[in-house]
Design a protein around this motif. Sequence first.
Motif, PDB file in Angstrom:
ATOM      1  N   HIS A 172       0.829  -1.205   0.000  1.00  0.00           N
ATOM      2  CA  HIS A 172       0.000   0.000   0.000  1.00  0.00           C
ATOM      3  C   HIS A 172       0.866   1.258   0.000  1.00  0.00           C
ATOM      4  O   HIS A 172       0.602   2.213  -0.751  1.00  0.00           O
ATOM      5  N   VAL A 173       1.904   1.278   0.829  1.00  0.00           N
ATOM      6  CA  VAL A 173       2.749   2.471   0.916  1.00  0.00           C
ATOM      7  C   VAL A 173       3.567   2.658  -0.357  1.00  0.00           C
ATOM      8  O   VAL A 173       3.824   3.794  -0.775  1.00  0.00           O
ATOM      9  N   ALA A 178       4.444   6.170  -4.918  1.00  0.00           N
ATOM     10  CA  ALA A 178       4.380   6.391  -6.365  1.00  0.00           C
ATOM     11  C   ALA A 178       3.450   7.561  -6.674  1.00  0.00           C
ATOM     12  O   ALA A 178       3.757   8.414  -7.519  1.00  0.00           O
ATOM     13  N   GLY A 179       2.320   7.615  -5.976  1.00  0.00           N
ATOM     14  CA  GLY A 179       1.392   8.718  -6.191  1.00  0.00           C
ATOM     15  C   GLY A 179       1.990  10.057  -5.810  1.00  0.00           C
ATOM     16  O   GLY A 179       1.833  11.052  -6.528  1.00  0.00           O
ATOM     17  N   VAL A 180       2.687  10.101  -4.681  1.00  0.00           N
ATOM     18  CA  VAL A 180       3.321  11.339  -4.240  1.00  0.00           C
ATOM     19  C   VAL A 180       4.378  11.793  -5.247  1.00  0.00           C
ATOM     20  O   VAL A 180       4.536  12.990  -5.519  1.00  0.00           O
ATOM     21  N   LEU A 181       5.088  10.823  -5.816  1.00  0.00           N
ATOM     22  CA  LEU A 181       6.124  11.138  -6.802  1.00  0.00           C
ATOM     23  C   LEU A 181       5.552  11.401  -8.192  1.00  0.00           C
ATOM     24  O   LEU A 181       6.281  11.828  -9.095  1.00  0.00           O
ATOM     25  N   GLY A 182       4.265  11.113  -8.365  1.00  0.00           N
ATOM     26  CA  GLY A 182       3.619  11.374  -9.647  1.00  0.00           C
ATOM     27  C   GLY A 182       4.003  10.409 -10.744  1.00  0.00           C
ATOM     28  O   GLY A 182       4.078  10.792 -11.917  1.00  0.00           O
ATOM     29  N   VAL A 183       4.243   9.134 -10.369  1.00  0.00           N
ATOM     30  CA  VAL A 183       4.627   8.131 -11.366  1.00  0.00           C
ATOM     31  C   VAL A 183       3.732   6.906 -11.227  1.00  0.00           C
ATOM     32  O   VAL A 183       3.116   6.677 -10.185  1.00  0.00           O
ATOM     33  N   ASP A 184       3.665   6.104 -12.278  1.00  0.00           N
ATOM     34  CA  ASP A 184       2.939   4.845 -12.207  1.00  0.00           C
ATOM     35  C   ASP A 184       3.649   3.899 -11.248  1.00  0.00           C
ATOM     36  O   ASP A 184       4.891   3.871 -11.180  1.00  0.00           O
ATOM     37  N   ARG A 185       2.867   3.111 -10.526  1.00  0.00           N
ATOM     38  CA  ARG A 185       3.439   2.187  -9.546  1.00  0.00           C
ATOM     39  C   ARG A 185       4.462   1.246 -10.178  1.00  0.00           C
ATOM     40  O   ARG A 185       5.470   0.889  -9.539  1.00  0.00           O
TER      41      ARG A 185
END
Length: 443
Positions: A172-173, A178-185
């Motif tokens: 989950h983290v 990835a979301g915070v960094l603005g990239v796809d997981r």
Amino acid sequence: MSEHIVLIGAGSAMFTRGLIADLIRSGEEVDLALVDIDPLALEVAERLAHKMVSLGRAPITVRADVDRRQVLAGATAVICTVGVGGRRAWEQDVFIPRQYGIYQPVGDTVGPGGTSRALRMIPAMVAIAEDVHELAPEALFFNYGNPMAPVCRAVRWVTGAPLVGLCHGVHHVAAYLAGVLGVDRERLSYTAAGLNHLTWFTEVSVDGRSAMPRLREIAQELGHVDPDAHAIDEVMHNNPFSWRLCALFDAFPAVLDRHVVEFFPQFFAEGDYYGATLGIGAYSFEHTIAAGDAIYEAMRSDALSAEPLRPDYLERIGGEHEQVVEIIDSIRRNAGRVYSVNLPNHGQVPNLPPEAIVESPAVADASGLHALEVPPLSAGIVGTLCGRIAWVETVVEAALTANRDKVVQALVLDGVASSLDIAERLADELIEAQREYLPQFHV
């Protein structure tokens, strides 16, 4: 090969629903046995399972029994999602400490709630493990029950059963970062090691390039919050305490503030979390309990209704079940995929104590799950973990020996009690409140 999977604690309807949906999507032939000591909860789980299998037209047979020994023989995988006493017992783990000014947003991993829950969980899980060891010695054996480290440590210590602890927290983290960094997981890779619910992301990369410098910048942005200028919902969304720790330790702690704050009670006197009270105004425990009750009632209605399930019922839902079907598949196919798991430390985290249950990466191949060695943790991070490892050893001894003084010691080591007198009174009240589930303390 077809799988014979035994799910113990099947009355946890949300987990059961998610697991069955994943099994249906896998398309594999499965003999699924559901076990729960609560016959009413088991009936709900069994009826829901039959309706889901029918909807998905899957090659899955479903049976149920309140006695696990009746279905364990020949099992290829055993999955435990046991919660001794359920939500009503969990409430006491949180409400009683509040009388002493101790506020827990979760209360299932550390703190007085973690200690109390461990006392209930460990004897039950040891008994389950003994049956698995006897009747299904070759089965893959997974635990989702909290507190993860004490449960897995006790089972390994007493029975030698190869129990593997699973939690979706690191998974989950990783998605959160990835979301915070603005990239796809899929572009993110990482190294994470520690204890369940305090696992440190010591390296994070995007497309092979370190993202740690960018995470340090984000930590400066999100780690400092003026509670007077932000609503508590916004504060919780930003997880400022985890980001402060990231800036300080150069590593990001999982699983975000809701869990992480419980490992650092010295910073949250009287439960104060950026102007709100932990477990009440921030990460409401009552809301968690009410949501769990509502989910169960909705599933009970779905299970017992004469109406068929709606077509979207099999859509994938997130939750604790997320990776276990994938792990079993990776082992059966010798795929060698890597997952975050809880195993005894046999050198995979070089500077944590041997045999301590650590959460770290492991490869799933034809011979099972094998931990991968990670670089040594920094001295500071080791310091955040070793005291907790000592607490694990102490609470395991308390549960196995029914030693009241060991319970008090665990509360002292945890650091939440403001005096020895309070630690003793709290221990006695928790033991008495959970009398139904702690017969070993009342002989």
